[in-house]
Design a protein around this motif. Structure first.
Motif, PDB file in Angstrom:
ATOM      1  N   GLU A   1       0.942  -1.283  -0.026  1.00 34.09           N
ATOM      2  CA  GLU A   1      -0.297  -0.246   0.143  1.00 34.09           C
ATOM      3  C   GLU A   1       1.287   1.399   0.119  1.00 34.09           C
ATOM      4  O   GLU A   1       0.959   2.112  -1.175  1.00 34.09           O
ATOM      5  N   LEU A   2       1.753   0.733   0.378  1.00 37.24           N
ATOM      6  CA  LEU A   2       2.659   2.609   0.952  1.00 37.24           C
ATOM      7  C   LEU A   2       3.527   2.981  -0.595  1.00 37.24           C
ATOM      8  O   LEU A   2       3.857   3.934  -0.394  1.00 37.24           O
ATOM      9  N   ARG A   3       3.142   1.640  -0.605  1.00 34.60           N
ATOM     10  CA  ARG A   3       4.503   1.732  -2.749  1.00 34.60           C
ATOM     11  C   ARG A   3       4.299   2.588  -3.722  1.00 34.60           C
ATOM     12  O   ARG A   3       4.486   3.190  -4.216  1.00 34.60           O
ATOM     13  N   LYS A   4       2.606   2.167  -3.329  1.00 35.28           N
ATOM     14  CA  LYS A   4       1.775   2.557  -4.567  1.00 35.28           C
ATOM     15  C   LYS A   4       2.006   3.898  -5.193  1.00 35.28           C
ATOM     16  O   LYS A   4       2.339   4.071  -6.690  1.00 35.28           O
ATOM     17  N   PRO A   5       2.144   4.787  -4.002  1.00 35.99           N
ATOM     18  CA  PRO A   5       2.056   6.179  -4.796  1.00 35.99           C
ATOM     19  C   PRO A   5       3.659   6.742  -6.051  1.00 35.99           C
ATOM     20  O   PRO A   5       3.435   7.344  -6.056  1.00 35.99           O
ATOM     21  N   PHE A   6       4.193   5.758  -5.840  1.00 33.25           N
ATOM     22  CA  PHE A   6       5.815   5.822  -5.528  1.00 33.25           C
ATOM     23  C   PHE A   6       6.627   5.367  -6.744  1.00 33.25           C
ATOM     24  O   PHE A   6       5.968   3.925  -7.163  1.00 33.25           O
ATOM     25  N   PRO A   7       6.612   5.686  -8.002  1.00 34.44           N
ATOM     26  CA  PRO A   7       7.628   5.076  -9.019  1.00 34.44           C
ATOM     27  C   PRO A   7       8.854   4.277  -9.124  1.00 34.44           C
ATOM     28  O   PRO A   7       9.809   4.192  -9.759  1.00 34.44           O
ATOM     29  N   ILE A   8       9.187   3.904  -7.712  1.00 38.41           N
ATOM     30  CA  ILE A   8      10.396   3.356  -6.986  1.00 38.41           C
ATOM     31  C   ILE A   8      10.263   1.510  -6.968  1.00 38.41           C
ATOM     32  O   ILE A   8       9.327   1.160  -6.620  1.00 38.41           O
ATOM     33  N   SER A   9      10.850   1.190  -7.014  1.00 37.80           N
ATOM     34  CA  SER A   9      10.953  -0.512  -7.130  1.00 37.80           C
ATOM     35  C   SER A   9      10.422  -1.798  -5.221  1.00 37.80           C
ATOM     36  O   SER A   9      10.637  -0.194  -4.090  1.00 37.80           O
ATOM     37  N   GLN A  10      10.229  -2.250  -5.256  1.00 40.78           N
ATOM     38  CA  GLN A  10       9.637  -2.859  -4.091  1.00 40.78           C
ATOM     39  C   GLN A  10      10.870  -2.350  -2.919  1.00 40.78           C
ATOM     40  O   GLN A  10      10.995  -2.225  -1.392  1.00 40.78           O
ATOM     41  N   PRO A  11      11.864  -3.235  -3.941  1.00 38.46           N
ATOM     42  CA  PRO A  11      13.241  -2.961  -2.186  1.00 38.46           C
ATOM     43  C   PRO A  11      13.228  -1.593  -2.154  1.00 38.46           C
ATOM     44  O   PRO A  11      13.795  -1.339  -1.201  1.00 38.46           O
ATOM     45  N   ALA A  12      13.113  -0.273  -2.342  1.00 32.41           N
ATOM     46  CA  ALA A  12      13.693   0.668  -2.389  1.00 32.41           C
ATOM     47  C   ALA A  12      13.139   1.308  -1.261  1.00 32.41           C
ATOM     48  O   ALA A  12      12.916   1.571  -0.352  1.00 32.41           O
ATOM     49  N   ILE A  13      11.253   0.907  -1.678  1.00 39.45           N
ATOM     50  CA  ILE A  13      10.552   0.864  -0.488  1.00 39.45           C
ATOM     51  C   ILE A  13      10.691   0.771   1.085  1.00 39.45           C
ATOM     52  O   ILE A  13      10.750   0.984   1.851  1.00 39.45           O
ATOM     53  N   SER A  14      11.413  -0.998   0.443  1.00 34.82           N
ATOM     54  CA  SER A  14      11.937  -1.859   2.331  1.00 34.82           C
ATOM     55  C   SER A  14      13.212  -1.195   2.950  1.00 34.82           C
ATOM     56  O   SER A  14      12.817  -0.434   3.682  1.00 34.82           O
TER      57      SER A  14
END
Lengths: 111, 111
Positions: free
Chosen positions: A33-46
């Motif tokens: 859910e947190l990832r959705k707004p951003f154009p970056i990879s899942q690992p970057a979010i982690s």
DNA sequence: CTTGTAAATAGCCATTTGGTTATATACCTT
DNA sequence: AAGGTATATAACCAAATGGCTATTTACAAG
């Protein structure tokens, strides 16, 4: 640079992480859910989440295969407290200046 | 990462720079004065000051061969405002939660 | 026990950061 | 103009940061 306050401010210096915090202020959310707004990879979010967690700004839950994050509002307040502290240093020295001006020649009342 | 708010928070993420800000909150000071408490070189201090200035947190004066710095308190307030904003997001969603609980079954009064 | 989905970790890379020393600039003093 | 003091800039370096892809781990559902 690794005291907690520095970690917190550094964590908040990134716009993506501030957006995550703002999102979590409205309620807990999963990584996806947190990832959705951003154009970056899942690992970057982690990675961002780990930075926020290390700084103590968020904490991790457990629910099936998702690990919902929630905001640690108290940690955020602690950070905000630094600003208060500086504000009071500032107004103290302003008060002293006022007093000085009063002694030198009492004329105007400062706000 | 180069919006003003990010620059400000990044600037404040360093303990040396926070100490400089705290010092300037008590009144303007020259580079040499600001340097005294720290075991680092003069160029390092100048670099820190440039970071703070780029972020808009301090400004530079002119007096003989010294360039006194002073705090831009308004810039600091702008930074603190972000925390206020998150705080209000947080309490809004808390209010909504309260309302929900009231509807579902009114029992306890939250702190 | 295989498959699917959520999230974390590893390994890589370019850029930024905070420090250094050496040098330049600016302005006052003589 | 020569010297002294205050500050800035240049050039360099090691470590940290933010991103990526590939892979691993954790758990639920067939």
């Amino acid at each position: 640079m690794d005291d907690l306050l520095s970690l917190k401010l550094a964590a908040l210096a990134d716009p993506t992480r501030r957006a995550i915090i703002a999102r979590l202020a409205q309620g807990e959310a999963t990584v996806s859910e947190l990832r959705k707004p951003f154009p970056i990879s899942q690992p970057a979010i982690s990675k961002h989440l780990k930075v926020l967690e290390t700084a103590g700004l968020i904490e991790r839950g457990q629910a099936a295969q998702s690990r919902p994050r929630r905001l640690r509002i108290d940690a955020l307040e602690e950070t905000a407290a630094w600003f208060e502290q500086v504000r009071s240093l500032w107004s103290d020295s302003f008060d002293r200046l006022d007093a000085l001006l009063d002694t030198a020649g009492p004329q105007q009342g400062e706000q």
